[in-house]
Design a protein around this motif. Structure first.
Motif, PDB file in Angstrom:
ATOM      1  N   LYS A 342       0.940  -1.120   0.082  1.00  0.00           N
ATOM      2  CA  LYS A 342      -0.155   0.113   0.102  1.00  0.00           C
ATOM      3  C   LYS A 342       0.970   1.381   0.124  1.00  0.00           C
ATOM      4  O   LYS A 342       0.364   2.211  -0.415  1.00  0.00           O
ATOM      5  CB  LYS A 342      -0.912   0.015   1.367  1.00  0.00           C
ATOM      6  N   GLY A 349       0.035   5.264   1.683  1.00  0.00           N
ATOM      7  CA  GLY A 349      -1.008   5.292   0.662  1.00  0.00           C
ATOM      8  C   GLY A 349      -2.231   4.176   1.554  1.00  0.00           C
ATOM      9  O   GLY A 349      -1.775   3.276   2.106  1.00  0.00           O
ATOM     10  N   PRO A 351      -4.180   2.652  -1.446  1.00  0.00           N
ATOM     11  CA  PRO A 351      -5.048   2.416  -2.853  1.00  0.00           C
ATOM     12  C   PRO A 351      -6.026   1.370  -2.617  1.00  0.00           C
ATOM     13  O   PRO A 351      -6.163   0.609  -1.815  1.00  0.00           O
ATOM     14  CB  PRO A 351      -3.843   2.043  -3.650  1.00  0.00           C
ATOM     15  N   THR A 392       1.805   5.632  -5.159  1.00  0.00           N
ATOM     16  CA  THR A 392       0.504   5.118  -4.322  1.00  0.00           C
ATOM     17  C   THR A 392      -0.568   6.230  -4.029  1.00  0.00           C
ATOM     18  O   THR A 392      -0.403   7.254  -4.806  1.00  0.00           O
ATOM     19  CB  THR A 392       0.958   4.491  -2.920  1.00  0.00           C
ATOM     20  N   ASN A 393      -1.424   5.882  -3.733  1.00  0.00           N
ATOM     21  CA  ASN A 393      -2.509   6.949  -3.751  1.00  0.00           C
ATOM     22  C   ASN A 393      -3.724   6.714  -2.633  1.00  0.00           C
ATOM     23  O   ASN A 393      -3.408   5.506  -1.946  1.00  0.00           O
ATOM     24  CB  ASN A 393      -3.383   7.163  -5.043  1.00  0.00           C
ATOM     25  N   ASP A 394      -4.784   7.304  -2.685  1.00  0.00           N
ATOM     26  CA  ASP A 394      -5.731   7.026  -1.778  1.00  0.00           C
ATOM     27  C   ASP A 394      -7.027   6.381  -2.350  1.00  0.00           C
ATOM     28  O   ASP A 394      -7.768   7.378  -3.051  1.00  0.00           O
ATOM     29  CB  ASP A 394      -6.110   8.222  -0.827  1.00  0.00           C
ATOM     30  N   VAL A 398      -3.282   1.106  -8.571  1.00  0.00           N
ATOM     31  CA  VAL A 398      -1.658   1.244  -9.169  1.00  0.00           C
ATOM     32  C   VAL A 398      -1.275   0.220  -9.689  1.00  0.00           C
ATOM     33  O   VAL A 398      -1.768  -0.930  -9.399  1.00  0.00           O
ATOM     34  CB  VAL A 398      -1.015   1.088  -7.372  1.00  0.00           C
TER      35      VAL A 398
END
Ligand SMILES: Cc1cc2nc3c(=O)[nH]c(=O)nc-3n(C[C@H](O)[C@H](O)[C@H](O)COP(=O)(O)OP(=O)(O)OC[C@H]3O[C@@H](n4cnc5c(N)ncnc54)[C@H](O)[C@@H]3O)c2cc1C
Length: 759
Positions: A342, A349, A351, A392-394, A398
């Motif tokens: 993550k 992050g 994701p 990575t992100n919320d 990915v």
């Protein structure tokens, strides 16, 4: 009932110990023949058999692709917490190839003789149920509490959790009787009986019990894969069930898939000929027949997850539409391996889905899935060390190409090397050193090839050998529309120009071809200076570096001085010469710029400099704040402004790297990395963005551009710092052609016209 599982095939090999290698070679043969799974019966009280864990480990180490499992593992002789840890360990070491077939016991005299506890059939099912909770509890590292289980058979009083396995290890139960079948439906991921032990019609009836128990537990019956051990022989005529020609096998197995939902057939045989005929004649024909028969049925869902895991899914992602080609590499928030994927090195992050892609086709499939989710953030990950690029992100997706990490020499006489994006720079160094070669990369071995080689590459040999991208001769990449292209000086040359400095905006590079250099041992010095006269020190260091021959590359690092102590500057310098006298001669002018506090100099291959990172998963938190700029010279004015920044305490890491040298030999218009005239690259990391900006904005006037890899400021004017006007307008034109929808945006995005508050 057809359950839509992708059809798989396995072997069931006798773990006999005479000679002990036989079981291993049959496992290797299974892999060569294309089987998905190799299994062994487990009778730990049986001296004629090899110990199953040891054998599984040996087989996993002697194969590359095939999964391994016991068929099934005897629980009563093993504490479940230890099973969990052994399973996770083997899964990690085999890169996600361990599956857990588990049984309640039986053969109680033998178990008793070995010191195990004799249980009634009912007790053994209860014990198995508790053991499953223990095993999953140990694997659940997302839960930060210690594990306590108050079972009748197993009590754990504060066990530490972990390690998390590499993939969601499925638990398959060998079950025949109603209580075991109900446990399978209620808790397990798969059912693994032997067909030979069942009466006609019993398979369907037992499967129905499992389905009912699954529904009763709020589960989807498709969550439970049906695996079945089968045996038989090949002959010219029909000699009964699974005794006859291959097409008879296909006809007889087909109803088990389309009517009873079997997803995995496991062939019990130690005969290489039988294994071969099954793999080459039955398996492909059965796959075709199933495809034909089920064409009208709903397409298989790639991601079948438990209700608990589904609850942790993120909005906006249509998980059920993920193509089955990507199922094996898909990790979502409720999965065992999620904590390992993550976050990245610098960022925390959460994701919604991480798709590990193993080849170009999977990258293209993943991009098609992403295109169907235009509102969802996309991160592209190779080595996970992005600073400006967000891998990575919320709640987003990915695409992780780290499994694509091959390094191969294409043409030894021209030193042409093909490297996949998931390789780390230390792996590259180790692969090239035996040839007497090296590729100018960064200063840190853990950084991935994908992110660095699409941006620039400023490292320990930059003045002598230039940027990493200056060695690039061709790339293969998947564009936003899913097409796979090659770009080089002669093919898609405009794209090749853009990739060298702004690659992340244009697609996912799946392989790089580099012309590498002959490099022998280098001198590497670490010098610590008293930098009380910080401004004077910076000027003298800058002048010494500019005056040095190109074989010297030097990086200078400072933080705020500790209270009551003099400021200390660390200077790390590489000299590309295997002659110690030359190395000392080059270092001499540097050593005299300020009082030396400490020094070490060594001769080392490039691997000795770049092996400075730990392997393993990343656990970054929050967002990094980094500011950067490219500088022609360290002038008194710049040095004074830098002192103010350092003394303000707004930066905990202030670094100046030498650039210049060979970087300046390349025409600024030849690549999208256009700021070629700079002699230095400056970077400051801070923990408070406003404080850092207040100090950094004073410094900004001294810079002539920036190297995008070290910048996290999302203000639009930073894009203009990254690329001079002519370069930026050409990049934007090409972006409209290659990625008009801006699929690749979560990076140093050349489109970005508006300020974002994301940082
Ligand atoms: C500890 C550390 C040391 C560093 N040292 C140096 C250094 O010495 N010299 C230097 O030049 N840089 C250095 N960097 C910066 C580094 O080069 C970039 O952060 C780079 O993007 C990291 O690459 P990655 O593949 O590891 O990162 P990832 O996080 O996987 O990727 C970062 C971004 O690169 C892009 N990207 C990744 N893979 C691909 C691909 N296959 N195709 C297209 N785009 C892709 C994406 O936008 C992605 O978000 C360092 C960074 C760190 C954290």
């Amino acid at each position: 009932m057809y359950y839509g599982h992708e059809l798989q095939f396995g072997t069931f090999i006798t773990p006999g110990n005479n000679p002990p290698e036989t079981a291993v070679s049959l496992a290797q043969l299974s892999e060569q023949l294309g089987f998905d799974l190799v299994t062994f019966q487990d009778h730990p009280y049986q001296p004629a058999f090899l110990d199953t864990w040891t054998l599984l480990t040996w087989v996993a180490a002697s194969t590359e692709r095939v999964h391994v499992s016991a068929n099934v593992l005897n629980l009563p002789l093993r504490p479940p917490a230890v099973i969990a840890r052994a399973a996770a360990s083997l899964d990690l070491l085999s890169h996600g190839r361990f599956d857990l077939g588990l049984g309640a016991g039986g053969f109680w005299d033998a178990i008793d003789a070995m010191g195990g506890r004799r249980l009634t059939p009912g007790q053994s099912v209860d014990a198995l149920s508790e053991a499953i909770d223990v095993i999953r509890g140990i694997w659940d590292v997302e839960d930060r509490s210690v594990l306590r289980v108050e079972g009748e058979h197993y009590r754990l009083d504060g066990a530490k959790r972990g390690p998390a396995p590499a993939h969601n290890i499925p638990i398959w139960l060998g079950a025949y009787k109603p209580r075991m079948l109900r446990l399978t439906g209620g808790k397990a991921d798969g059912w693994l009986p032997s067909l030979g032990y069942m009466k006609p019609g019993e398979f369907a009836a037992s499967s129905a019990v499992i389905d009912e128990a699954a529904l009763g537990a709020g589960r989807d019956p498709r969550e439970i894969r049906r695996l079945v051990n089968i045996g038989g022989s090949f002959g010219d005529s029909n000699g009964g069930f699974l005794n006859g020609p291959s097409d008879q096998w296909v006809d007889e197995l087909l109803p088990y898939v389309v009517d009873h939902g079997v997803g995995t057939f496991i062939l019990a045989s130690d005969d290489p000929g039988t294994m071969q005929r099954f793999a080459l004649e039955v398996a492909p024909a059965l796959r075709e027949a199933v495809a034909r028969e089920t064409a009208a049925a709903a397409q298989p869902t790639a991601l079948i997850r438990s209700a608990a895991a589904r609850l942790r899914r993120r909005d906006g992602i249509d998980y059920d539409s993920l193509p089955s080609s990507l199922a094996a590499g898909a990790v979502e928030p409720g999965d065992a391996g999620y904590s390992r994927v993550k976050s990245t090195y610098m960022r925390g992050g959460e994701p919604g889905l991480v798709i590990k892609a193993h080849n170009v086709d999977e990258v293209a499939d993943a991009l098609a899935f992403v295109r169907a989710h235009p509102e969802v953030a996309l991160g592209v990950r190779s080595g996970g060390h992005g600073i400006s690029g967000r891998s990575t992100n919320d709640g987003g997706i990915v695409i992780d190409v780290s499994p694509m990490n091959a390094i191969e020499v294409l043409d030894e006489s021209n030193r042409l090397v093909r490297i996949e994006p998931g390789a780390r720079w230390k792996d590259v160094a180790f692969a090239l050193t035996p040839y007497g070669w090296a590729l100018s990369s960064g200063d840190y071995g853990g950084v991935g090839v994908g992110g660095l080689a699409t941006a620039g590459g400023v490292g320990w040999m930059v003045r002598e050998h230039g940027l990493t991208i200056d060695h690039l001769r061709a790339v293969e990449m998947v564009l936003a529309d899913g097409s796979v292209v090659r770009a080089s000086g002669s093919e898609n040359s405009d794209l090749f120009w853009a990739v060298r400095g702004a690659g992340a905006n244009f697609g996912i590079v799946t392989s790089f071809e580099f012309e590498v250099d002959e490099v022998g041992d280098l001198g590497f010095a670490q010098l610590a200076f008293d930098a009380t006269d910080t401004a004077g020190f910076l000027e003298r260091w800058g002048a010494a570096v500019e005056a040095a021959p190109r074989d010297l590359t030097s990086f200078m690092l400072m933080g705020a001085a500790r209270a009551g102590q003099a400021p200390v500057a660390q200077v790390m310098t590489a000299v590309d010469s295997d002659d110690p006298d030359v190395v000392l001669e080059r270092l001499q002018p540097l050593a005299g710029i300020a009082p030396l506090l400490d020094q070490s100099v060594s001769m080392t291959p490039y691997t000795g400099i770049i092996t400075n990172s730990q392997d393993g998963s990343h656990s970054g938190q929050g967002e990094p704040t980094a500011r950067t700029g490219l500088l022609e010279h360290i002038t008194p004015e710049f040095a004074a402004a830098a002192v103010e920044l350092i003394e303000s305490g707004a930066t905990y890491f202030f670094q100046i790297r030498s650039v210049g040298g060979a970087v300046q030999d390349v025409d600024p218009d030849a690549t999208a990395y256009a700021h070629r005239s700079a002699n230095f690259s400056v970077v400051a990391f801070g923990s408070n963005r406003d404080r850092l900006d207040a100090a950094w904005d004073e410094l900004h006037q001294h810079f002539s551009g920036l190297y995008i890899s070290f910048e996290t400021d999302l203000r639009p004017e930073r894009i203009e710092d990254g690329y001079p006007p002519r370069t930026l307008s050409r990049l934007r034109e090409l972006k409209l052609r290659y990625d008009p929808a801006n699929v690749f945006r979560d990076n140093f995005n050349i489109v970005q016209p508006v300020a974002s508050a994301a940082e």
